[in-house]
Motif scaffolding. Structure first.
Motif: not given
Length: 192
Positions: A37-51
């Protein structure tokens, strides 16, 4: 009579051994399930620049809420990397038993206020090896905007499960918490 008693005790012993093996097998299964599950979440995680500017928003306003990213229905505030343990995990924005079965959770605070506490189960692929960290080991938290915060392990304690104030006292910018193997106490890793 003696034969009958020894058969009953033997049967009870066999049942207890089967129960022990079943419990151990379930714990191993649960640890591997959380890893996938952790690996799947990391693969789906994308940084969203807000600054927008050259000065990050959190510097201008340390009291701001940490930005969150939706990862397959789960709200995450960033990633936690511990190179010496070969860990790189998403961190959920809120603590709950359901969230913690999948990923480490923010229990308290914010990296911007320098008082964040992250908790996770003692699964092998989560915080199960925190007790092997050494003073000076690197810990990196990257928020959902891509801002990176580097820490080093400063201290390690074992506290009772009711010692919430000791864990959330804010003396360290980052604190990692998990259960001991017997679940009777908590391993607390303080990072500066």
């Amino acid at each position: 009579m003696k034969n009958r008693l020894s058969r009953i005790l033997s049967c009870i012993g066999i049942v207890l051994v089967v129960c022990s093996i079943s419990l151990c097998a379930y714990n191993v299964y649960d640890s591997f399930r959380s890893y996938f599950v952790s690996q799947q979440k990391m693969n789906e995680y994308h940084v969203v620049k807000t600054s927008v500017g050259s000065i990050p928003d959190y510097v201008l306003n340390p009291d701001m809420d940490m930005p969150e990213v939706d990862v397959n229905g789960m709200s995450c505030i960033g990633t936690l990397e511990i190179p010496s343990l070969d860990l790189n995990l998403c961190v959920t924005s809120t603590f709950s038993d359901d969230n913690m079965k999948q990923l480490p959770c923010r229990y308290y605070g914010s990296v911007y206020k320098k008082n964040m506490v992250i908790v996770a189960h003692n699964y092998w692929f989560h915080f199960g090896r925190l007790n092997t960290l050494k003073s000076g080991d690197e810990v990196i938290f990257t928020d959902a905007s891509g801002n990176q915060f580097k820490y080093s392990v400063d201290a390690m304690d074992v506290v009772g499960p009711e010692s919430v104030s000791e864990v959330t006292n804010g003396k360290w910018p980052l604190t990692l918490v998990t259960c001991t193997l017997d679940s009777q106490n908590r391993i607390v890793v303080r990072c500066k």
